[in-house]
Every structure is written in structure tokens, then in C-alpha cells.
Design a protein around this motif. Sequence first.
Motif, PDB file in Angstrom:
ATOM      1  N   GLU A  28     -11.823   1.407  -9.513  1.00 41.84           N
ATOM      2  CA  GLU A  28     -10.515   2.050  -9.556  1.00 41.84           C
ATOM      3  C   GLU A  28      -9.467   1.125 -10.159  1.00 41.84           C
ATOM      4  N   SER A  33      -3.061  -1.820 -11.252  1.00 46.36           N
ATOM      5  CA  SER A  33      -3.846  -2.652 -10.351  1.00 46.36           C
ATOM      6  C   SER A  33      -4.123  -4.030 -10.918  1.00 46.36           C
ATOM      7  N   THR A  77      -5.287  -8.477   5.449  1.00 47.12           N
ATOM      8  CA  THR A  77      -4.470  -7.642   4.576  1.00 47.12           C
ATOM      9  C   THR A  77      -3.082  -8.242   4.388  1.00 47.12           C
ATOM     10  N   GLU A 149     -15.443  -0.314   0.705  1.00 45.69           N
ATOM     11  CA  GLU A 149     -14.307   0.518   0.324  1.00 45.69           C
ATOM     12  C   GLU A 149     -13.168   0.295   1.323  1.00 45.69           C
ATOM     13  N   GLY A 151      -8.837   1.267   2.161  1.00 45.37           N
ATOM     14  CA  GLY A 151      -7.628   2.022   1.865  1.00 45.37           C
ATOM     15  C   GLY A 151      -6.437   1.381   2.563  1.00 45.37           C
ATOM     16  N   GLU A 169      -0.172   5.173  -0.690  1.00 39.06           N
ATOM     17  CA  GLU A 169      -1.475   4.719  -0.219  1.00 39.06           C
ATOM     18  C   GLU A 169      -2.383   4.508  -1.426  1.00 39.06           C
ATOM     19  N   ALA A 170      -3.207   3.472  -1.370  1.00 38.67           N
ATOM     20  CA  ALA A 170      -4.115   3.166  -2.475  1.00 38.67           C
ATOM     21  C   ALA A 170      -5.479   2.781  -1.920  1.00 38.67           C
ATOM     22  N   ASN A 171      -6.508   2.984  -2.755  1.00 37.51           N
ATOM     23  CA  ASN A 171      -7.888   2.668  -2.376  1.00 37.51           C
ATOM     24  C   ASN A 171      -8.475   1.650  -3.330  1.00 37.51           C
ATOM     25  N   GLY A 172      -9.337   0.801  -2.805  1.00 33.17           N
ATOM     26  CA  GLY A 172     -10.014  -0.186  -3.623  1.00 33.17           C
ATOM     27  C   GLY A 172     -11.480  -0.280  -3.248  1.00 33.17           C
ATOM     28  N   THR A 173     -12.329  -0.613  -4.202  1.00 32.89           N
ATOM     29  CA  THR A 173     -13.768  -0.724  -3.985  1.00 32.89           C
ATOM     30  C   THR A 173     -14.285  -2.008  -4.614  1.00 32.89           C
ATOM     31  N   ALA A 202      -7.012  -2.639  -3.544  1.00 35.19           N
ATOM     32  CA  ALA A 202      -6.089  -1.596  -3.060  1.00 35.19           C
ATOM     33  C   ALA A 202      -4.646  -2.076  -3.104  1.00 35.19           C
ATOM     34  N   GLN A 205      -2.682  -2.264  -6.487  1.00 35.11           N
ATOM     35  CA  GLN A 205      -2.113  -1.020  -7.012  1.00 35.11           C
ATOM     36  C   GLN A 205      -0.732  -0.736  -6.434  1.00 35.11           C
TER      37      GLN A 205
END
Length: 313
Positions: A28, A33, A77, A149, A151, A169-173, A202, A205
Amino acid sequence: MIRTLVPLLCVTALFVGCVSSNPDMVAESTPSSRAVNPAASYTGLKRKVAIARFSNETTYAKGAFYDKENDPLGKQTVDILSAKLASTEKFILLERSDLDAINAERQLTGISAQTLGADYLIIGSLTKYGRKNTGEQGVVSRTKRQTVEAGVSIRLVDISTGQIIYSEEANGTAETESSTTFGLGGQAGFDATLSDKAIDAAISQLVENIINNCMDRPWKSYFLSYDDDAVIISGGKTQGIKQGDTFAVMKRGKQVKNPQTGMMMELPGTQVGTVTVLMTGGEDKNNEYAIVDLNGTVDRNALTSYLIQEIKQ
């Protein structure tokens, strides 16, 4: 001839079996990002940002002895977000211990919450976290893939108004892969660094939007004291305030309730004067101040009704 080729083919197969791949991949990846480049040459006014709370809303690693105040993923985080914001050199970051010290000082002196402390408050949570192992089994080869994964949700609050100015909100892998042939090749064990990489993907971004929302708004300060000896405002050298700087004195607008949202909001203020910095002082980021020359009319008995604001060019 055939007898000569058979051993040669076997040796070739063994060498092929020794070849393996172990790439680390972050999914992503969008233009927003990309990693934030350090801005070592930044000399402007710095915003004070406090990361007040970053909770872990997932169920990962929450056993019988789970300690909410010392959650490793939540702390991880916060550390990643703090590092990315600090690398820009546009912010003074306040830790939870700093906030405790500021609150103690505020209660001791009676100074308002907006006079000391941060310009912006970041409240966030880890909303999704999962780890899985997948693989493919062939006749002579085997592939194993580890995937994490994550979020992350962020809310940015302007402390002077109490309004949420940014929320997303953002997601990362993150993945790592190993392969073997004829039992030879890389053997992939548990990779703890994938957690960092997924959370980093995440947060990356979100960081650019956090920076833009903070820096696009005028820098603010507040009156600390106004008497016959001196007029003093909050902020000093580490925030980028220099002798000769001039700022606007704003009379704060009225607080009204927005009927569309049901939230209180502050109407735009009016400029009633300017201040020019004569000198700065203080020991650290928590108690810095600037002595200023005031040009204008200010009610010294209602100092919390005013803001000191950057004059945008």
C-alpha cells in the motif's frame, strides 16, 4: 556420455537448491506514504505537539496479565510517530511526563491550560493488527511467507479551540518470504521487525497530513504576565522565537455552538495590536518565555481573552 551427465545434473540441482530469496516488502505504498525527509535547515517557528494517548484497540497479545498502561504495541506506535515528526525539526514534542509537569505547574500557578503546554494534541489508536504465515509446497521446493497487517487511526486537536482539525485512518502491510529447494535454502524464523514495518507503513500515510494541518495554521502563543515591569508571553528560543520578531495580538472570538455538529466553536478574532520580542529566557521547552514590547490596548485582567499569533506573509 549419459553416465557423465547424470552426476553433473545432480550437482547443478544442488546448487540451484541453495538459492533463496528473503525480500522485505511494504504494501500500500502511495505518494503520501513516502518517508518524511529531515528538514535540518528549518529555522521557522516550531509547533508544540503532545501525543497524549495511543491505545491498542486490537485483541492481539491481550492475555490475563495485560497492562493497558504498558502496552508494547501502543508504545511502539508512539515511538514511530514521534520519530517521524521529530525528523522534520518543525515540532517540539511533549511526552506524557512533560504533560504531567505542565499540569502540575498550571495547578500551582493558576495559569490556564491553554497558556502552557501544547498547540496541538494527537490522540490515536492501533485499530487493526494481525500476523499470518502462508506458504506453497511444490515437488522439490517450498515457500514460506510471513505477513503483518496494521491499522492506525489519528485525531489531531487544536488545543486553542478544542476542535478536531484532522482525522484519518490508514493501513500498512509488511511481508518477508523464504524458499527452499531440495531442503536447502533460507529458513525463515519469527521476524519481530515486521511489526515495526507494518505500523511504519500505516503511520507514513498520515504524517504528511499531520504536518500540513499544523504548519498551515498560524503559530500561536499566549500572555503569561502583564505588569508595569514587563509584558511576557510563552515560548522562547527552542520554538524559533528571536529578538526583533513581531507578532499580532488577537482578541479571541466568541464561543458559539454549531447547530450542524452540536460542538462548541470559536469565531474568528480581531487584531488589537502587536508585540515585538525584546529578549527570550527560560531553562527548557516547558518554561521558556519571551519579554515583549506591546503596541496596542490589552485588558491585563483578562489575558486569557487574547492570542499572540504569527503574522503570515
